[in-house]
Design an enzyme around this catalytic site. Structure first.
Site, PDB file in Angstrom:
ATOM      1  N   GLU A  51       0.827  -1.202   0.000  1.00 31.43           N
ATOM      2  CA  GLU A  51       0.000   0.000   0.000  1.00 31.43           C
ATOM      3  C   GLU A  51       0.867   1.259   0.000  1.00 31.43           C
ATOM      4  OE1 GLU A  51      -3.026  -0.195  -0.871  1.00 31.43           O
ATOM      5  OE2 GLU A  51      -4.111   0.342   0.929  1.00 31.43           O
ATOM      6  N   THR A  88      -5.837   8.528  -4.179  1.00 34.91           N
ATOM      7  CA  THR A  88      -5.808   8.613  -2.713  1.00 34.91           C
ATOM      8  C   THR A  88      -5.005   9.832  -2.273  1.00 34.91           C
ATOM      9  OG1 THR A  88      -6.017   6.224  -2.555  1.00 34.91           O
ATOM     10  CG2 THR A  88      -5.174   7.340  -0.611  1.00 34.91           C
TER      11      THR A  88
HETATM   12  N1  HSE Z   1      -8.259   5.636   4.825  1.00 32.58           N
HETATM   13  C1  HSE Z   1      -7.613   5.928   3.576  1.00 32.58           C
HETATM   14  C2  HSE Z   1      -8.180   7.213   3.040  1.00 32.58           C
HETATM   15  C3  HSE Z   1      -7.952   4.851   2.573  1.00 32.58           C
HETATM   16  O1  HSE Z   1      -9.382   7.369   3.089  1.00 32.58           O
HETATM   17  O2  HSE Z   1      -7.416   8.060   2.582  1.00 32.58           O
HETATM   18  C4  HSE Z   1      -6.770   4.407   1.852  1.00 32.58           C
HETATM   19  O3  HSE Z   1      -6.121   3.420   2.629  1.00 32.58           O
END
Ligand code: HSE
Length: 288
Positions: free
Chosen positions: A117, A165
């Site tokens: 990730e 993201t």
């Molecule tokens: N929690 C993260 C976000 C998701 O919403 O940016 C990606 O892992």
């Protein structure tokens, strides 16, 4: 290996909550090799580098010291908010752990899959890889991951737009009011109990969020209309899935098909193509 899509945040649990989805999923196949090679096919695979140094599964093979010929058939398109990179990373971690008999538990594989990730998003989030490996609903906290089995029905509608993201994290507010904090804690607690009780009404109430979701919704054309349409069709709660642009609705099973149709129509009204998955919280990866 079938590695599921996941949805992180679920509104009130930013960077904490995650859920495995019954569908869609990636299929990951591995064979021992002298050095790691990766072949990608399926949804959005043309946008994913096959160079192991730039691929989530390659990072996992490196972390496990498990060189392999890895084939990934993507059911989860990248930049969807449905844990695409996490599905591949989790699938590779579990498959390579078996192939090389490393003997690590699924919980121990979570930080390893998170390395994959990190390669894609810049940060080693565990909120997608944890449910992708453990199934059900997961809570990622400083002191570890808690998993709860659940099977709440869901609709996920994925518009044909891309939100990275990285971009979606830039719009997250750096601070919020005490009032918002109190509201968020209440909703997160409600959602957690709702998952345990498999109560779609509680899960839906707990998905509301006044902090992160409104900022991210602006990146998704038609979000407000899609949300209203889903609620009118019976959804118990609606929020952005992960970093978006996927939109996720909790519901009772009897309303799922109507909600899916309403969300598709609402995106269509703003000239955005989309596809809907009628799904539920799932059991996690399947090894075969
Ligand atoms: N929690 C993260 C976000 C998701 O919403 O940016 C990606 O892992």
């Amino acid at each position: 290996m079938r590695a599921p899509a996941t949805s992180a945040n679920l509104g009130s649990g930013f960077d904490v909550f995650g859920a495995a989805l019954e569908r869609p999923a990636d299929i990951v196949r591995v064979e021992r090799a002298e050095e790691t090679t990766i072949e990608m096919s399926g949804a959005g695979s043309e946008f994913i580098p096959e160079d192991p140094a730039k691929n989530t599964a390659g990072a996992v093979a490196e972390a496990l010291d498990a060189p392999a010929r890895i084939k990934i058939d993507k059911g989860v398109r990248p930049a969807s908010g449905l844990g695409s990179s996490a599905a591949s990373a989790a699938g590779a971690a579990l498959a390579l752990n078996e192939l090389y008999d490393r003997g690590l538990s699924r919980s121990e594989l979570v930080p390893i899959a998170a390395e994959g990730e990190a390669l894609v998003s810049g940060e080693a989030h565990q909120d997608n890889v944890a449910p992708a490996l453990l199934g059900g609903f997961t809570i990622v906290a400083e002191d570890g991951v808690t998993q709860v089995d659940s099977s709440v029905p869901l609709v996920v509608c994925l518009p044909d737009i891309v939100v990275s993201t990285r971009d979606a994290r830039r719009v997250v507010p750096e601070s919020t009011s005490v009032e918002n904090m109190v509201d968020t804690v209440g909703r997160a607690a409600t959602l957690t109990v709702g998952m345990h009780r498999e109560d779609p009404a509680m899960v839906g109430r707990g998905m509301e969020d006044n902090v992160v979701t409104p900022a991210r919704a602006k990146l998704i054309d038609g979000y407000d209309a899609v949300r209203e349409a889903a609620l009118d069709a019976g959804a118990t709660g609606v929020t952005v899935s992960g970093a978006g642009p996927g939109v996720i609705a909790a519901c009772y099973e009897s309303d799922r098909s109507e909600i899916a149709g309403a969300m598709l129509d609402a995106f269509d009204d703003v000239d955005v193509d989309s596809r809907a998955y009628q799904t539920r919280i799932g059991d996690g990866p399947t090894v075969y």
